[in-house]
Design a protein around this motif. Structure first.
Motif, PDB file in Angstrom:
ATOM      1  N   GLY A   1     -14.754   0.351   8.494  1.00  0.00           N
ATOM      2  CA  GLY A   1     -13.672  -0.509   8.948  1.00  0.00           C
ATOM      3  C   GLY A   1     -14.166  -1.831   9.500  1.00  0.00           C
TER       4      GLY A   1
ATOM      5  N   ARG B   1      -5.477   5.699   2.651  1.00  0.00           N
ATOM      6  CA  ARG B   1      -4.260   5.705   3.491  1.00  0.00           C
ATOM      7  C   ARG B   1      -2.997   5.985   2.661  1.00  0.00           C
ATOM      8  NH1 ARG B   1      -4.325   1.530   8.253  1.00  0.00           N
ATOM      9  NH2 ARG B   1      -3.548   0.037   6.752  1.00  0.00           N
TER      10      ARG B   1
ATOM     11  N   ASP C   1      -0.494   2.594  11.404  1.00  0.00           N
ATOM     12  CA  ASP C   1      -1.740   1.970  10.982  1.00  0.00           C
ATOM     13  C   ASP C   1      -2.833   2.044  12.048  1.00  0.00           C
ATOM     14  OD1 ASP C   1      -0.603   0.256  12.783  1.00  0.00           O
ATOM     15  OD2 ASP C   1      -0.755  -1.544  11.539  1.00  0.00           O
TER      16      ASP C   1
ATOM     17  N   SER D   1      -6.291   3.216  13.684  1.00  0.00           N
ATOM     18  CA  SER D   1      -7.598   3.486  13.093  1.00  0.00           C
ATOM     19  C   SER D   1      -7.936   4.972  13.168  1.00  0.00           C
ATOM     20  CB  SER D   1      -8.688   2.689  13.817  1.00  0.00           C
ATOM     21  OG  SER D   1      -9.976   3.084  13.367  1.00  0.00           O
TER      22      SER D   1
END
Length: 485
Positions: free
Chosen positions: A52, A75, A105, A107
């Motif tokens: 990420g 996702r 959304d 993490s």
């Protein structure tokens, strides 16, 4: 002797439950070896992992494989028209703003404190083990549940209600209903004693309940709201009147979710026939007493589906210590959790969880919107290829290869699953234990696992399956210290 040699040549261990005819269903074709995911051993992670856009230092706890890392950007719950995203949208439609805020959304990389400590997991809880959880390092994990964000959201106190939808990660079995990444949704609704009129939470909840839409579902709910042993009241924090009101609000809210999910599916005649045990069978639900670590009293919601009762979700009155620890001690309310993959597979009649990860247009093109819930139509069925691996676990007195973690006492089946999954990826449908044996003299334990290699897109050839399985055997020996039989 001949039988054993023949079985070794066919990569089938000498157990009688598989026939030569079954083995031959994996046809040997003289085709170029088709490309498959390159395997990279997870035994020695690099010094740093970049996930990420952030770098994380690895250590002895690091066990997240490349096969799982590659799934982080997918996702599915946010992919337009994907069955999981459509299921999420259907459920969210019953929890509207401004009362509810939707978090989709967040993490997947969280701290150990967020994932375990904030929820009161004891230090020796099995969920903390490396055999169950993917560790980036000793302080950082891939979340194992959406509840990893619960304390933070309670602390933010942005609204009285919320839902969280997210991908979660756990080391698990390999079969048609389990995958190392799956999707959860949890939701909660709170009332604040300092904000409701006169501080009367029960009265405020009943007033909110009167504003909610009613339904005509047949509901079985035979048990009292609380039971001193089976489903206790948090007597130090809640009154019976408060819990009676909150439980009624919770149940009406989640019964509305069932109406939303199954009425949408029922608009399609084919889907409707697959969701009911018979055309004349009305949709029925029932509430069953349950135990969950973060709620009390607690219930499971079951739906009568295809002639049987099926658990749909779990819920209950939130444990007050979670709210106290999050800095909102005056709030109380309910919470629920549901597995989106399982519900999506039911609604869309998807038989194998691997299909949810397919990028084949023949799969993705079958789904469009929440107003058109249609059952999945199979686009291929290719033969299975079975391969067995039998091995001795290393005993503490044995000189067989491997480290101490490969002793029989330290062996965990999830380690086998992870090695097979990391090598075979989605070409593996299932891995099952088919035999185990303990030597009467030495005490050493032998185990045999059968792997079903099967692709949705093509017929696998023996050469590539053998190469995959050779790598499995190599890594089992290397990482677990087992001795192949």
């Amino acid at each position: 002797m001949k039988a054993t040699a023949c079985c070794r040549a066919l990569r089938i261990a000498p157990y009688p439950s598989i026939s030569v005819k079954t083995w031959r269903s994996c046809q040997h074709r003289q085709l170029p070896l088709l490309a498959f995911r390159r395997y990279q051993s997870t035994s020695k992670p690099p010094p740093n992992l970049t996930l990420g856009g952030k770098s994380y230092q690895t250590d002895s706890w690091t066990n997240v494989p490349n096969s799982v890392i590659s799934l982080l950007p997918r996702r599915l719950h946010l992919q337009s028209s994907h069955p999981i995203a459509l299921t999420r949208e259907l459920i969210e439609s019953r929890f509207r703003s401004p009362i509810y805020t939707h978090y989709n959304d967040l993490s997947p990389i969280v701290t150990v404190a967020q994932n375990f400590d904030s929820l009161g997991f004891p230090p020796d809880h099995p969920g903390r083990n490396r055999s169950d959880t993917y560790y980036i390092n000793k302080d950082t994990v891939l979340r194992t549940h959406t509840s990893a964000h619960e304390a933070d959201i309670f602390r933010q106190n942005a609204s009285l209600g919320y839902t969280i939808s997210a991908d979660v990660y756990r080391r698990d079995a390999i079969d048609r209903s389990h995958y190392p990444v799956f999707h959860q949704m949890e939701g909660a609704r709170m009332w604040d004693r300092k904000q409701v009129p006169g501080g009367d939470v029960a009265k405020a909840v009943w007033a909110d309940l009167e504003k909610m839409p009613k339904h005509n579902l047949e509901v079985e709910d035979p048990n009292p709201t609380v039971h001193p042993e089976r489903n206790p009241l948090q007597a130090d924090h809640h009154s019976l009147e408060e819990v009676e009101a909150i439980a009624a609000h919770l149940k009406r809210s989640l019964e509305g979710v069932v109406v939303e999910l199954f009425s949408k599916a029922g608009r399609n005649t084919t889907a409707a026939s697959s969701l009911e045990s018979s055309p004349k069978e009305p949709l029925k639900i029932r509430w069953v007493e349950a135990y969950f670590p973060f709620t009390s009293p607690s219930w499971e919601l079951e739906v009568f589906w295809q002639g049987d009762w099926l658990e749909l979700l779990g819920c209950g009155i939130s444990k007050q210590h979670l709210l106290i620890n999050a800095g909102v001690p005056n709030q109380l309310g309910w919470a629920f959790g549901v597995g989106l993959d399982r519900v999506a597979m039911l609604l869309f009649s998807i038989p194998d969880i691997r299909l949810l990860w397919s990028q084949d247009e023949r799969f993705s093109s079958q789904f469009s919107s929440v107003n058109n819930i249609t059952p999945f139509k199979a686009f291929s069925k290719h033969p299975a290829c079975y391969r067995d691996v039998a091995f001795w676990l290393r005993s503490s007195s044995s000189s067989a290869g491997g480290g101490l973690r490969s002793n029989a006492q330290d062996f965990h089946e999830n380690d086998v699953m992870e090695i097979v999954r990391d090598i075979g990826g989605d070409l593996v449908e299932s891995v099952t234990l088919v035999d185990e044996f303990q030597h009467p003299v030495s005490g050493r334990k032998s185990m045999c696992y059968r792997t079903n290699y099967q692709s949705f897109e093509r017929t696998l050839i023996n050469r590539e399956v053998n190469e995959l399985h050779d790598r499995v055997e190599e890594e089992l020996t290397k990482q677990l210290g087992v001795e192949l039989r």
